[in-house]
Write a protein that holds these residues in place. Structure first.
Motif, short mmCIF file in Angstrom:
data_model
loop_
_atom_site.label_atom_id
_atom_site.label_comp_id
_atom_site.label_asym_id
_atom_site.label_seq_id
_atom_site.Cartn_x
_atom_site.Cartn_y
_atom_site.Cartn_z
N SER A 192 0.83 -1.21 0.00
CA SER A 192 0.00 0.00 0.00
C SER A 192 0.86 1.26 0.00
O SER A 192 0.50 2.27 -0.62
CB SER A 192 -0.95 0.00 1.21
OG SER A 192 -0.22 0.01 2.42
N CYS A 215 -12.78 -0.93 6.71
CA CYS A 215 -12.37 0.47 6.49
C CYS A 215 -12.33 0.80 5.00
O CYS A 215 -12.71 1.91 4.59
CB CYS A 215 -11.00 0.72 7.12
SG CYS A 215 -10.99 0.65 8.92
N SER A 216 -11.89 -0.16 4.18
CA SER A 216 -11.86 0.07 2.74
C SER A 216 -13.26 0.23 2.18
O SER A 216 -13.50 1.05 1.27
CB SER A 216 -11.13 -1.08 2.03
OG SER A 216 -9.81 -1.21 2.51
N THR A 245 -6.07 4.58 3.12
CA THR A 245 -7.03 3.86 3.96
C THR A 245 -6.52 2.46 4.27
O THR A 245 -6.55 2.00 5.42
CB THR A 245 -8.40 3.78 3.27
OG1 THR A 245 -8.92 5.10 3.09
CG2 THR A 245 -9.38 2.97 4.11
N VAL A 246 -6.03 1.75 3.25
CA VAL A 246 -5.50 0.40 3.47
C VAL A 246 -4.27 0.46 4.37
O VAL A 246 -4.12 -0.37 5.29
CB VAL A 246 -5.15 -0.26 2.12
CG1 VAL A 246 -4.44 -1.60 2.34
CG2 VAL A 246 -6.40 -0.48 1.29
N HIS A 252 -14.51 3.66 2.88
CA HIS A 252 -13.92 4.62 1.93
C HIS A 252 -14.59 4.54 0.57
O HIS A 252 -14.84 5.57 -0.07
CB HIS A 252 -12.42 4.34 1.78
CG HIS A 252 -11.77 5.15 0.70
ND1 HIS A 252 -11.50 4.63 -0.55
CD2 HIS A 252 -11.37 6.45 0.67
CE1 HIS A 252 -10.95 5.58 -1.30
NE2 HIS A 252 -10.86 6.68 -0.59
N LEU A 253 -14.91 3.34 0.10
CA LEU A 253 -15.59 3.19 -1.19
C LEU A 253 -16.97 3.84 -1.16
O LEU A 253 -17.41 4.42 -2.16
CB LEU A 253 -15.70 1.71 -1.55
CG LEU A 253 -14.39 1.01 -1.93
CD1 LEU A 253 -14.64 -0.47 -2.20
CD2 LEU A 253 -13.75 1.67 -3.15
N ILE A 259 -9.36 -4.13 7.88
CA ILE A 259 -8.90 -3.60 6.59
C ILE A 259 -10.03 -3.57 5.57
O ILE A 259 -10.29 -2.52 4.97
CB ILE A 259 -7.69 -4.41 6.10
CG1 ILE A 259 -6.55 -4.32 7.11
CG2 ILE A 259 -7.23 -3.92 4.73
CD1 ILE A 259 -5.38 -5.22 6.81
N PRO A 260 -10.75 -4.70 5.31
CA PRO A 260 -11.84 -4.61 4.33
C PRO A 260 -12.98 -3.72 4.79
O PRO A 260 -13.62 -3.06 3.97
CB PRO A 260 -12.29 -6.07 4.16
CG PRO A 260 -11.80 -6.78 5.37
CD PRO A 260 -10.53 -6.09 5.76
N GLY A 313 -7.80 5.61 -1.17
CA GLY A 313 -7.83 4.15 -1.02
C GLY A 313 -6.52 3.60 -0.50
O GLY A 313 -6.51 2.73 0.40
N ALA A 340 -5.44 1.34 7.97
CA ALA A 340 -6.20 0.22 8.52
C ALA A 340 -5.27 -0.94 8.88
O ALA A 340 -5.49 -1.64 9.87
CB ALA A 340 -7.26 -0.23 7.53
N THR A 341 -4.22 -1.14 8.09
CA THR A 341 -3.24 -2.18 8.38
C THR A 341 -2.49 -1.86 9.67
O THR A 341 -2.27 -2.75 10.51
CB THR A 341 -2.25 -2.32 7.21
OG1 THR A 341 -2.97 -2.60 6.01
CG2 THR A 341 -1.27 -3.46 7.47
#
Length: 308
Positions: A79, A153-154, A111-112, A157-158, A150-151, A108, A115-116
């Protein structure tokens, strides 16, 4: 003159005020000294991140890589590579496509990354500070439940990006008044509320990661990275909080350059503070990166639940 004619926005008056001359189209170009410097820095950090990723893959079975969740480390490094590359979208001749991709990829990728970091910090807190039964703690860590952050939070964002693009998407704009002899091509954010909302969301992730990492900064672990996580999040938060007043006080190419600089500075902070100490141990102090060294260290009063 009995009658004066004002030059159109695409022209400017000469020094004698007798003719209207065509304004030159300007943007943050790769060939400009400023654009070239930022491009070089971005590519250098991209190569450096690739080298660090290769180093971690090569030493994937060593204690320092395994202790800090190597899967999350790989994801964070990938990322960060995208973060460094996305800064190149802000340099060069802009168009509607790049204006939209700038915000989507920028938000994006960060965010990843954040979140990681949050998943890393929560994993450490669960392992040492949570008062759940030890069996539950082991299940949470073995099942990698914190990685679901992670998914989630992603996805948030989407949703933000979908609302932004559906209501007021970014578009190519021309600023004919910032400089007298130039028309500056810039990407208009479309919705300032959405742009600041994305920045606020990223800063909230950084603040949450900082709090979780700060709580676990003194926990007993040979390779506890909580101090480095908390410091990197603090620098990230300071960079983007400082960015806002500077961004709104500049115009034209300088405004775009400030955004690129903030992306590079915050990404470099994550790379340097989180992975710098690990690379130092792997390359300079390999004797610390061994099972023998870990077993011969003084044992802490509280055991690591992962080792019971």
């Amino acid at each position: 003159m009995v009658k004066c004619i004002k030059c159109p926005d695409s022209h400017y008056a000469n020094t004698k005020k007798k003719h209207c001359l065509q304004k030159v189209v300007s943007f943050l170009d790769h060939k400009d000294p400023l654009g070239m410097s930022l491009t070089t820095i971005a590519l250098c950090f991209f190569v450096l991140t690739t080298v660090v990723l290769g180093l971690f893959v090569k030493h994937r079975d060593t204690p320092i890589v395994k202790a800090n969740n190597r899967t999350l480390s790989y994801m964070l490094l990938i990322s960060l590579k995208v973060c460094f590359l996305c800064s190149l979208l802000f340099i060069g001749h802009p168009n509607t496509t790049t204006c939209i991709l700038q915000q989507i990829i920028f938000g994006g990728a960060f965010t990843v990354a954040l979140a990681t970091v949050l998943a890393k910090a929560i994993t450490v807190v669960i392992a040492f500070k949570v008062t759940f039964p030890r069996r539950v703690v082991r299940w949470l860590i073995i099942s990698k439940a914190p990685n679901l952050i992670i998914p989630v939070c992603s996805l948030v964002h989407l949703v933000f990006c979908g609302i932004w693009l559906g209501t007021s998407p970014p578009f190519l704009d021309k600023d004919a008044h910032a400089q007298h002899e130039h028309i500056i091509l810039v990407c208009n954010k479309g919705s300032d509320f959405a742009f600041h909302g994305i920045l606020g969301y990223l800063c909230s992730l950084a603040l949450g990661s900082y709090i979780m990492a700060f709580l676990s900064r003194n926990l007993p672990d040979t390779f506890n990275e909580a101090k480095f996580l908390s410091f990197s999040m603090l620098v990230f938060f300071c960079v983007w909080v400082t960015f806002l007043p500077v961004y709104h006080s500049t115009k034209g190419k300088v405004m775009v350059a400030m955004e690129v600089f903030s992306i590079l500075a915050s990404s470099a902070a994550l790379l340097g503070f989180i992975f710098g100490p690990k690379c130092y141990i792997i390359l300079i102090r390999p004797e610390k990166n061994s099972i023998y060294n870990i077993r011969n260290r003084p044992h802490s009063k509280r055991k690591n639940p992962l080792k019971t």
